[in-house]
Write an enzyme that holds these catalytic residues in place. Sequence first.
Site, PDB file in Angstrom:
ATOM      1  CG  ASP A  89      -2.163  -0.685   1.188  1.00  0.00           C
ATOM      2  OD1 ASP A  89      -2.116  -1.642   0.361  1.00  0.00           O
ATOM      3  OD2 ASP A  89      -3.366  -0.510   2.040  1.00  0.00           O
ATOM      4  CE  LYS A 151      -6.442   0.799   2.927  1.00  0.00           C
ATOM      5  NZ  LYS A 151      -5.225   0.031   3.505  1.00  0.00           N
TER       6      LYS A 151
END
Length: 215
Positions: A89, A151
């Site tokens: 991420d 995200k």
Amino acid sequence: MNLFKIFELTQLHPRTSERDIIDLCQEAVALEAHSVCINSSYVALAKQLLEGSDVKLVSTVGFPFGTTDTLTKIHEAKTAIENGADEIDMVINLGLFKSKNYVSVLRDVTDVKLAIGSIPLKVIIEISELNKNEVLKACQICLDAKVDYIKTSTGFSKGGATLTVVKILKKSVKNRIKICAFDGIYDEETASKYLDIGVDRIGINSDFKASEVAA
């Protein structure tokens, strides 16, 4: 349906202890969660704790502001992968993005994606900091960089996922990039609404009312 099959259990607080990581991983295994998301310094420990399970291990890089330079992000990502991370991420560099230096933002994301190869990359665009046009621009950058997921949030800004913005994300990227909604999702009813509009992953933290999740 066991919603935990698409849930990413998250523990990213700066005060996170080894005990917190142990508890997180044990809970993820018990609930058959999709994954855990943690800071890179705990990846090696979590890898040991998750051994033999199907739970994936997600590591953040350049977290939570995305302002570290690209080479540093690449080094952190590669180290996390060597230590056992299954996914990475990264946060979009909001300062460069707000400066409309889109070329540098694209290069930053693309270079990290190229460096980690087939390892899935989620790019956190921090939707609470963006207007609609900026959300659309961030989506285009992610499409151009060929990332795997967008995200919504880090959990460290002024707001998290919203159904309205997630619908915009879905419409913009269609099925070319998966969507992970995070922050602001605290119960089964809310999670189900995101599932209904087509999110692929839902990030939750310790505030989620796990007892309400139907098996």
